[in-house]
Design an enzyme around this catalytic site. Structure first.
Site, PDB file in Angstrom:
ATOM      1  N   SER A 160      -3.135 -77.871  24.133  1.00  0.00           N
ATOM      2  CA  SER A 160      -2.522 -77.122  23.283  1.00  0.00           C
ATOM      3  C   SER A 160      -0.923 -78.175  23.261  1.00  0.00           C
ATOM      4  CB  SER A 160      -1.877 -76.616  24.560  1.00  0.00           C
ATOM      5  OG  SER A 160      -2.012 -76.998  25.431  1.00  0.00           O
ATOM      6  N   ASP A 390       6.272 -75.214  34.279  1.00  0.00           N
ATOM      7  CA  ASP A 390       5.359 -75.903  33.445  1.00  0.00           C
ATOM      8  C   ASP A 390       6.191 -77.196  33.167  1.00  0.00           C
ATOM      9  OD1 ASP A 390       4.117 -76.648  31.333  1.00  0.00           O
ATOM     10  OD2 ASP A 390       3.727 -74.925  30.226  1.00  0.00           O
ATOM     11  N   HIS A 393       4.249 -78.585  29.203  1.00  0.00           N
ATOM     12  CA  HIS A 393       4.377 -78.421  28.067  1.00  0.00           C
ATOM     13  C   HIS A 393       6.038 -78.818  26.969  1.00  0.00           C
ATOM     14  CE1 HIS A 393       0.677 -76.311  28.350  1.00  0.00           C
ATOM     15  NE2 HIS A 393       0.383 -77.028  27.194  1.00  0.00           N
TER      16      HIS A 393
END
Length: 415
Positions: A160, A390, A393
């Site tokens: 990702s 998160d 990311h």
């Protein structure tokens, strides 16, 4: 024009244009006139000679500068400094010219990475530029880059984090496209983490920017036979991902892996390592990672056409969780000044070691240290689901844009 006309008139008189052929060249009067004319001619030549030298000198002096200007200002300077400058040894500096795009205006930026769109109020994290200590990264020139990518195929392969960099590049490039409808996903897919292949075409320039989801790079297979019950799947460390044949015939090929090589993504889900037909239950993650990278390297040596494809491998970029359980995420307001142990990684060290032994030219985008400072640039609670923070990311715009600026600077320098 008056100088050249005057010279032409003198030349005509010197050559006797319009003088009757019956003139007696033996006459003393004619001889005196001829001598006078010759002196005037020599005087004109003497006057014009320094002028001609000045013109010629100016031409040869200016020609290299003009050539450089037409080829692209600053490129040659950057080329000269590439060998002596470590692009990844530097600092983040404040720059009001950032960000380079608005994620809300880019249809290929995932909503989960659009921190401003998800309620983040402070904008300081958007206005930082990476500055190497011994050189400068050329300013992003979208029109030059679009032309350089014309008729090309750009391919990202990885997890990702690779998809985030892919989205970042598309958003950067779209700022230079007038007809936004000429940029589209070829299969009409929405940008989600579950799709293995995404390809955005820039129709006006005839190139694609593609993403292949391959979080380990090697093959992941389910329920192998005759294994202990706790084994639900294995990574075949000696076999590259079965979609790898689709990565070849690209012009720019960027790999990354690392964030899935952790116990909670492997052993805790019942995934173990396999070499040939043997499951290696006791194999450590660093050892398995090295075997997988060696498999990748062998594939590169065998499959990559060096006359066409420029290979990159982006190193592991650190997370900024407040604890090992990854439940507490402290997103700071500014970059941190001390990175502790986050500026290194066993994964990044392995990547550097494997690439060093490749015969195929491969560039490591060694972003580990530069990303370690950016605890302010993670998605945090601004991912559309505040209950699941998160700190892995990155917000868009943000840090991945700088990875792409460095990537593009390499391409410009090679050109």
């Amino acid at each position: 024009m008056s100088t050249f006309n005057r010279s032409k008139s003198i030349n005509q008189r010197t050559l006797g244009v319009g003088t009757p052929r019956t003139a007696s060249f033996g006459s003393p009067r004619v001889k005196l006139a001829s001598v006078s004319q010759w002196f005037r001619w020599l005087f004109v030549i003497g006057a014009l000679f320094p002028f001609s030298i000045a013109i010629a000198g100016g031409y040869f002096y200016l020609l290299p500068s003009l050539t450089q200007a037409f080829q692209g200002f600053g490129t040659s300077k950057f080329n000269d400094s590439m060998d002596e400058c470590n692009l990844f040894d530097g600092n983040w500096v404040s720059d009001e010219r950032y960000p380079l795009y608005n994620a809300s205006e880019c249809p290929f930026a995932e909503q989960g990475f659009n921190c401003l769109g998800n309620g983040r109020r402070d904008e300081d994290y958007l206005r930082w530029r990476w500055k190497p200590k011994r050189c400068d990264i050329p300013r992003f020139n979208v029109h030059e880059i679009l032309e350089r990518l014309r008729n090309k195929r750009v391919v990202f392969v990885g997890d990702s984090m690779s998809r985030t960099q892919w989205e970042s590049l598309i958003c950067l490039l779209m700022t230079g496209v007038e007809d936004k409808n000429s940029v589209y996903e070829v299969n009409n897919h929405n940008i989600t983490k579950r799709i293995r292949f995404l390809s955005v075409r820039f129709n006006s320039f005839n190139f694609t920017v593609e993403f292949f989801r391959s979080v380990f790079l090697v093959q992941h297979v389910w329920m192998p036979r005759h294994v202990p019950r706790r084994v639900r799947s294995t990574l075949k460390l000696d076999k590259l991902d079965d979609i790898s044949n689709q990565w070849v015939n690209s012009d720019i090929l960027i790999f990354n892996t690392g964030h899935w090589w952790v116990p909670e993504k492997l052993f805790e889900t019942g995934c173990y390592f396999q070499v040939a037909n043997t499951v290696r239950l006791g194999m450590s993650i660093p050892v398995a990672f090295r075997i997988a990278l060696d498999t990748w390297a062998s594939w590169v040596e065998k499959m990559i056409d060096t006359n066409r494809t420029h290979v990159f491998f982006r190193s592991y970029e650190p997370s900024h969780w407040s604890e090992q359980s990854r439940r507490l995420c402290n997103v700071t307001n500014l970059p941190i000044s001390e990175v502790g142990g986050k500026n290194g990684s066993v994964f990044s060290d392995t990547i550097l070691e494997v690439v060093k032994n490749l015969t195929v030219p491969t560039t490591v985008l060694h972003v580990t240290s530069m990303s370690a400072f950016r605890s302010d640039a993670h998605v945090g609670k601004w991912n559309g689901n505040p209950s699941i923070p998160d700190c892995s990311h990155w917000c868009l715009p943000g840090v991945p844009d700088m990875w792409n600026e460095i990537l593009l600077s390499y391409l410009l320098s090679q050109s």
